[in-house]
Design an enzyme around this catalytic site. Structure first.
Site, PDB file in Angstrom:
ATOM      1  CB  CYS A 156      -0.936   0.079   1.209  1.00 55.17           C
ATOM      2  SG  CYS A 156      -2.112  -1.532   1.150  1.00 55.17           S
ATOM      3  CG  HIS A 196      -1.237   4.601   5.561  1.00 55.26           C
ATOM      4  ND1 HIS A 196      -1.326   4.301   4.080  1.00 55.26           N
ATOM      5  CD2 HIS A 196      -1.515   3.576   6.300  1.00 55.26           C
ATOM      6  CE1 HIS A 196      -1.667   3.146   4.078  1.00 55.26           C
ATOM      7  NE2 HIS A 196      -1.892   2.448   5.287  1.00 55.26           N
ATOM      8  CE  LYS A 202      -5.092   4.860   2.752  1.00 51.89           C
ATOM      9  NZ  LYS A 202      -4.108   6.013   2.841  1.00 51.89           N
ATOM     10  CG  HIS A 220      -6.327   1.140   2.087  1.00 47.67           C
ATOM     11  ND1 HIS A 220      -5.555   1.863   1.188  1.00 47.67           N
ATOM     12  CD2 HIS A 220      -5.339   0.399   2.590  1.00 47.67           C
ATOM     13  CE1 HIS A 220      -4.344   1.694   1.567  1.00 47.67           C
ATOM     14  NE2 HIS A 220      -4.040   0.721   2.343  1.00 47.67           N
ATOM     15  CG  PHE A 227       2.583   3.903   7.337  1.00 46.37           C
ATOM     16  CD1 PHE A 227       3.682   4.562   6.672  1.00 46.37           C
ATOM     17  CD2 PHE A 227       1.816   4.505   8.173  1.00 46.37           C
ATOM     18  CE1 PHE A 227       4.161   5.740   7.418  1.00 46.37           C
ATOM     19  CE2 PHE A 227       1.985   5.605   8.600  1.00 46.37           C
ATOM     20  CZ  PHE A 227       3.229   6.149   8.335  1.00 46.37           C
ATOM     21  CG  PHE A 248       0.032  -6.100   4.329  1.00 54.28           C
ATOM     22  CD1 PHE A 248      -0.472  -5.463   5.635  1.00 54.28           C
ATOM     23  CD2 PHE A 248      -0.870  -6.791   3.468  1.00 54.28           C
ATOM     24  CE1 PHE A 248      -1.780  -5.580   5.873  1.00 54.28           C
ATOM     25  CE2 PHE A 248      -2.011  -7.078   3.941  1.00 54.28           C
ATOM     26  CZ  PHE A 248      -2.626  -6.373   5.334  1.00 54.28           C
TER      27      PHE A 248
END
Length: 405
Positions: free
Chosen positions: A163, A300, A329, A334, A391, A393
């Protein structure tokens, strides 16, 4: 000192609108792009919520040969890039004669792979899959299609960083130009929205199930949030050296002055306050500015309890309680691989029009979000410098800082 890096064009194709004008109006109005998708519920999804992004018909723009290797990520990216190039005053004749690069963020091409395998199973003959399938299936589908369509001659690769992909693509373009390796780079991020692309993500149980009120489901920083909503589309940002932009007489929307990054080096999916703080601090140090000079932070924050809380603490530790913060968002959901690029576009539109888009659905702060200055309603404010966090995974963090020229 390296080359100064400026933004000369932007384009967007998202659940907030099919172009910059539509998206600006949605941002100002605090309009949500989240819907209930019956197809997902029938598919077996736990949550049928998604940002809805219509798939455009490219027949009036591209030949059949040009379209055959394109699936959702490349289709969305074409629309965003077409708008960005027009904004920057760049046409194919110019691009073909100069060295323009492309670094685009993309981390999946799920539906096209599923369709190709299903066809092979049905026909029992791989020769009947179709010649375009391989170009749709590869993770570099956006780059290979756009570089061919627009006759690009410079650096050409896909950036895959979960992401944070869209943000890192802009950061890498910035580094290429600042080091004098390229004069111009097309950057961005694309995200498919089909059910195949989100089934495994839905299986993690991290999506909101507030299905009765889709527009109120994405609630970054709110105490009563119950998960994120997947979304997608594409966003493109044209980066150029200040010198070449001035020579062309190009519009300059802003200057990229800081790119911070870090790896958490810890859990594969849980965020790290330390990793986020290091990214923020690196961006500030590289930009050479004090924290008080940042007028706005596009967070984020995806609307998950752990993620939002960590970011709120990181922002407070680095910036304190005064800087205005919102997460777009809350309106878009997202946007995953495109989010780091789209949120630069959203923030630039705010900078151009002197307002801060609201963090909608922020009604009750929790212990962490109460410590920072979250903007819950549209606010008229001049923005000379903003920061955007992304940010992903695997613990990848990216922070970009842009100021007016």
């Amino acid at each position: 000192m390296g080359q100064r890096v400026v933004i000369t064009g932007i384009g967007i194709y998202s659940c907030l609108g099919a172009n910059l004008e539509e998206v600006t109006k949605s941002l100002y109005a605090g309009k949500s792009g989240i819907v209930f998708d019956q197809i997902r519920k029938d598919f077996g999804f736990r949550s049928a919520l998604t940002g809805m992004v219509p798939e455009p018909d490219l027949k009036s723009f591209l030949s059949r040969r040009q379209r055959v290797g394109m699936h959702q990520p490349a289709i969305y990216a074409y629309m965003a890039t077409k708008e960005a190039l027009e904004y920057a005053g760049l046409d194919i004749d110019f691009l073909e004669k100069t060295e323009t690069g492309i670094i685009y963020g993309n981390d999946s091409t799920a539906a096209s792979v599923v369709e190709a395998i299903d066809k092979a199973k049905e026909k029992h003959d791989t020769m009947l899959i179709g010649s375009g399938a391989i170009f749709q299936n590869m993770n570099s589908t956006v780059n290979m299609n756009l570089s061919t369509i627009f006759k690009l001659k410079g650096i050409n690769f896909t950036l895959s960083a979960a992401c944070a992909s869209g943000s890192h693509s802009i950061g890498m373009g910035y580094l290429m130009i600042s080091q004098g390796l390229q004069d111009r780079v097309i950057c961005g991020g694309a995200q498919e929205i089909n059910a195949a692309s989100m089934a495994a993500f839905d299986g993690l149980g991290t999506f909101s199930v507030r299905e009765s009120e889709p527009a109120r489901a994405s609630r970054p920083f709110d105490r009563d949030r119950d998960g994120l909503i997947p979304s997608g589309g594409a966003a493109t940002v044209i980066l150029e050296s200040y010198e070449t932009a001035m020579e062309r007489g190009a519009p300059i929307l802003g200057e990229l002055i800081g790119y911070g990054f870090s790896s958490n080096g810890d859990h594969i999916s849980n965020p790290s306050i330390d990793g986020q703080k290091r990214s923020l601090q690196m961006a500030l140090k590289q930009a050479g500015i004090a924290r008080e000079e940042v007028d706005y932070i596009n967070a984020h924050a995806t609307s998950t309890p752990v993620g939002d809380g960590s970011e709120a603490r990181a922002i407070f530790d680095v910036f304190g309680e005064k800087v205005p913060v919102s997460s777009t968002k809350s309106m878009t959901g997202h946007e995953c691989w495109m989010a780091g690029a789209s949120e630069i576009v959203y923030s630039l539109l705010m900078m151009q029009n002197s307002f801060i888009a609201p963090n909608i659905n922020f009604e009750n702060p929790d212990e962490d979000s109460a410590r920072i200055n979250i903007i819950s309603e549209t606010k008229e404010q001049k923005i000379d410098c903003f920061l955007s966090n992304s940010f992903g995974f695997g613990g990848t963090n990216s922070t970009l800082i842009i100021k007016k020229v």
